[in-house]
Design an enzyme around this catalytic site. Structure first.
Site, PDB file in Angstrom:
ATOM      1  N   GLY A 185      -7.800   6.683  -2.339  1.00  0.00           N
ATOM      2  CA  GLY A 185      -6.408   7.084  -2.228  1.00  0.00           C
ATOM      3  C   GLY A 185      -5.521   5.977  -2.765  1.00  0.00           C
ATOM      4  O   GLY A 185      -5.899   4.809  -2.725  1.00  0.00           O
ATOM      5  N   GLN A 189       2.099   1.318  -3.613  1.00  0.00           N
ATOM      6  CA  GLN A 189       1.046   0.395  -4.062  1.00  0.00           C
ATOM      7  C   GLN A 189       1.119   0.113  -5.561  1.00  0.00           C
ATOM      8  O   GLN A 189       0.453  -0.807  -6.045  1.00  0.00           O
ATOM      9  CB  GLN A 189      -0.342   0.943  -3.712  1.00  0.00           C
ATOM     10  CG  GLN A 189      -0.602   0.965  -2.216  1.00  0.00           C
ATOM     11  CD  GLN A 189      -2.015   1.420  -1.924  1.00  0.00           C
ATOM     12  OE1 GLN A 189      -2.297   2.615  -1.940  1.00  0.00           O
ATOM     13  NE2 GLN A 189      -2.905   0.471  -1.704  1.00  0.00           N
ATOM     14  N   CYS A 238      -8.300  -1.626   2.061  1.00  0.00           N
ATOM     15  CA  CYS A 238      -7.108  -1.186   1.344  1.00  0.00           C
ATOM     16  C   CYS A 238      -7.058  -1.914   0.009  1.00  0.00           C
ATOM     17  O   CYS A 238      -7.297  -3.126  -0.040  1.00  0.00           O
ATOM     18  CB  CYS A 238      -5.866  -1.506   2.185  1.00  0.00           C
ATOM     19  SG  CYS A 238      -4.322  -1.057   1.377  1.00  0.00           S
ATOM     20  N   LEU A 239      -6.731  -1.184  -1.043  1.00  0.00           N
ATOM     21  CA  LEU A 239      -6.647  -1.797  -2.378  1.00  0.00           C
ATOM     22  C   LEU A 239      -5.579  -2.875  -2.424  1.00  0.00           C
ATOM     23  O   LEU A 239      -5.640  -3.761  -3.264  1.00  0.00           O
ATOM     24  CB  LEU A 239      -6.349  -0.718  -3.432  1.00  0.00           C
ATOM     25  CG  LEU A 239      -7.411   0.377  -3.584  1.00  0.00           C
ATOM     26  CD1 LEU A 239      -6.953   1.426  -4.587  1.00  0.00           C
ATOM     27  CD2 LEU A 239      -8.749  -0.220  -4.000  1.00  0.00           C
ATOM     28  N   HIS A 252      -4.111   6.870   6.444  1.00  0.00           N
ATOM     29  CA  HIS A 252      -3.936   5.580   5.764  1.00  0.00           C
ATOM     30  C   HIS A 252      -2.859   5.690   4.678  1.00  0.00           C
ATOM     31  O   HIS A 252      -1.951   4.852   4.601  1.00  0.00           O
ATOM     32  CB  HIS A 252      -5.289   5.153   5.176  1.00  0.00           C
ATOM     33  CG  HIS A 252      -5.287   3.852   4.443  1.00  0.00           C
ATOM     34  ND1 HIS A 252      -6.020   2.770   4.848  1.00  0.00           N
ATOM     35  CD2 HIS A 252      -4.646   3.460   3.308  1.00  0.00           C
ATOM     36  CE1 HIS A 252      -5.826   1.755   4.007  1.00  0.00           C
ATOM     37  NE2 HIS A 252      -4.995   2.159   3.054  1.00  0.00           N
ATOM     38  N   GLU A 253      -2.952   6.745   3.860  1.00  0.00           N
ATOM     39  CA  GLU A 253      -2.005   6.871   2.736  1.00  0.00           C
ATOM     40  C   GLU A 253      -0.603   7.225   3.216  1.00  0.00           C
ATOM     41  O   GLU A 253       0.381   6.708   2.698  1.00  0.00           O
ATOM     42  CB  GLU A 253      -2.511   7.909   1.715  1.00  0.00           C
ATOM     43  CG  GLU A 253      -3.862   7.590   1.086  1.00  0.00           C
ATOM     44  CD  GLU A 253      -3.974   6.181   0.507  1.00  0.00           C
ATOM     45  OE1 GLU A 253      -2.949   5.625   0.068  1.00  0.00           O
ATOM     46  OE2 GLU A 253      -5.083   5.627   0.519  1.00  0.00           O
ATOM     47  N   HIS A 284       1.167   4.197   4.411  1.00  0.00           N
ATOM     48  CA  HIS A 284       1.743   3.400   3.315  1.00  0.00           C
ATOM     49  C   HIS A 284       3.167   3.852   3.006  1.00  0.00           C
ATOM     50  O   HIS A 284       4.034   3.046   2.699  1.00  0.00           O
ATOM     51  CB  HIS A 284       0.911   3.570   2.035  1.00  0.00           C
ATOM     52  CG  HIS A 284      -0.216   2.588   1.877  1.00  0.00           C
ATOM     53  ND1 HIS A 284      -0.031   1.222   1.897  1.00  0.00           N
ATOM     54  CD2 HIS A 284      -1.536   2.779   1.677  1.00  0.00           C
ATOM     55  CE1 HIS A 284      -1.207   0.610   1.719  1.00  0.00           C
ATOM     56  NE2 HIS A 284      -2.139   1.534   1.593  1.00  0.00           N
TER      57      HIS A 284
HETATM   58 ZN    ZN Z   1      -4.136   1.180   1.402  1.00  0.00          ZN
END
Ligand code: ZN
Length: 214
Positions: free
Chosen positions: A68, A73, A126-127, A168-169, A172
């Site tokens: 995701g 991000q 997480c990226l 999670h997304e 964000h």
């Molecule tokens: Zn993340």
């Protein structure tokens, strides 16, 4: 009420981002854009630009690779995220974590509410926080409402790993990182994860690192 003039800078910024080919650069924790929250999507990008932006998010997610990516991000404060999880994991992990394959989806203006009171705790990463993972207890099942990229209403119940991904997304988009909800004593480097915490559930990690599971 936003006017078209107010919308121009965001669209211009997205145009600039898309001028470069390939995956978009991912913003790392510490950048305020991950903490400010997002504007509801309300036509700030015209349909063609929205489609190009969504495609760039998809390419970025695949390249990372991740399951995701949320617009903040890549530095864009819009309430848009993409998810997709081919779930390339052993059956044992798939069963324990409910990691069913999740086809590609675009989430526009998503929000979620828990369905039932059951919680599930697993390591996640997480990226925007590269190199680390931590255990997060999340709702085992959520109802997600919002729209898709065509503006069609979205109202769907997610369970298992896909429920974790959409929480999670969506977080964000509200300026939250998974670490805000994590058991900090579980924080593990990717090297520790590979060496010690490859089990399908975090029970052993909880015992050894000293944190509670729901
Ligand atoms: Zn993340």
């Amino acid at each position: 009420m936003a006017t078209p003039r107010d919308h121009a800078p965001l669209a211009e910024r997205v145009e600039e981002l898309l001028a470069a080919e390939g995956p978009l650069p991912i913003v790392a924790a510490g950048d305020p854009v991950l903490r400010r929250g997002t504007e509801r999507f309300d036509g700030q990008l015209d349909p063609a630009l929205l489609a190009r932006f969504v495609e760039a998010l998809r390419v970025t997610m695949h390249a990372a690779p991740g399951v995701g990516v949320a617009a903040p991000q890549v530095g864009v404060e819009l309430r848009i995220a993409v998810i997709e999880d081919p779930a390339p994991v052993p059956d044992e992990v798939r069963l324990a974590r409910g990691r069913a394959p999740q086809p590609f989806r675009v989430l526009v203006n998503p929000s979620y509410e828990p369905v039932g009171s059951q919680r599930a705790a697993y390591f996640e990463g997480c990226l925007s926080v590269p190199g680390w993972q931590a255990v997060v207890a999340r709702h085992a099942q959520v109802r997600l409402t919002g729209e898709d990229e065509q503006g069609r209403a979205l109202d769907e119940v997610f369970t298992g790993w896909p429920a974790r991904i959409v929480q999670h997304e969506t977080d964000h988009l509200d300026g939250m990182l998974y670490l805000d909800r994590a058991e900090l004593r579980s924080l593990s480097s990717n090297a520790s994860m590979a060496e010690r915490w490859t089990q399908s559930t975090p029970e052993e990690a909880a015992k050894e690192l000293g944190f509670e599971l729901p």
